[in-house]
Design an enzyme around this catalytic site. Sequence first.
Site, short mmCIF file in Angstrom:
data_model
loop_
_atom_site.label_atom_id
_atom_site.label_comp_id
_atom_site.label_asym_id
_atom_site.label_seq_id
_atom_site.Cartn_x
_atom_site.Cartn_y
_atom_site.Cartn_z
N ASP A 20 -4.81 -6.59 -0.78
CA ASP A 20 -4.35 -5.55 -1.43
C ASP A 20 -5.37 -4.33 -1.62
O ASP A 20 -6.78 -4.81 -1.30
CB ASP A 20 -3.96 -6.03 -2.84
CG ASP A 20 -3.51 -4.70 -3.86
OD1 ASP A 20 -2.70 -3.93 -3.29
OD2 ASP A 20 -3.90 -4.80 -4.89
N ASP A 76 -5.34 -1.14 -4.11
CA ASP A 76 -5.72 -0.59 -5.55
C ASP A 76 -5.73 -1.71 -6.39
O ASP A 76 -5.09 -2.43 -6.70
CB ASP A 76 -4.41 0.26 -5.89
CG ASP A 76 -4.29 1.67 -5.18
OD1 ASP A 76 -5.30 2.02 -4.67
OD2 ASP A 76 -3.13 1.97 -4.83
MG MG Z 1 -3.08 -3.52 -6.63
#
Ligand code: MG
Length: 279
Positions: A8, A10
């Site tokens: 991932d 963010d």
């Molecule tokens: Mg995230």
Amino acid sequence: MKRVLFTDLDGTLLDLFDYSYEAAVPCLEALKKQGVPVVFCTAKTLAENEYYQRVLGVSDPFIVENGGAVFVPEGYFSFGFEADCKKRSGERGNYCVLELGASYAELRRALKEIREETGFKITGFGDLTAEEVAADANLSVEMARLAKAKQYNESFIFDEPEEKEAVLFAKIAEKGFGFTHGGRYYNIHGKKADKGRAVKILTDLFKKEYAAVGGGGVQTVGVGDSQNDISMLKAVEQPAVVRNKKGGWLEVSLPNLYKAEGEGTAGWVEVVKKFFEVT
Ligand SMILES: [Mg+2]
């Protein structure tokens, strides 16, 4: 055994608030030297993925908009996947694209209907100017433009008390779409678009590739921080979570889940050091 990292962005590789990533750079360089594919698996758009690939020196396939589509750079796999993919998705710049999500126009329409039916204060990225997105998401106007270039997912602000969430989610499901709630925004997307499904598709492609070049199997590691990562974490052999801004971890029950002590990028570095030969 070939290892692949699904990550991932963010709140995991990138800081949730200021999107910084400096601490991750030496690890990314080490992974690149070892030939470990680093697959971004994120809510971010094609344009944002291209930006972060460029600044982080990554050139592997990536998963956009919470599993809306898988982008494979042209010539990346050698086992004959490309001709087949192009037959199905056509020429798409320098990529073979596997689309799993609904179109942006359909998603915008569904949100508009929900707003009309419930009176909820829902503001999508498509309702905002690049300047407004920039201010809300703490992005530069240039990055906000990249964030607004959505194809398979709409991010929105839900300006209502939390107890109304259940009604919102029921409405989205009723209209035949899926949803996630990431670090900062709510998202509506096609039902078949999820990070886990995209991870499985890519894992199969990596397996075929390494079998074709005479290698062994593929071992997958996945790292995330929030609810929109759960399907990805379930689709990999070694799931890992980093600490969030509240000091805790995503609540998910997986037998071999690794919980990094560090928050965001620091946790990400910890995961890479733990599961790859990186010091
Ligand atoms: Mg995230």
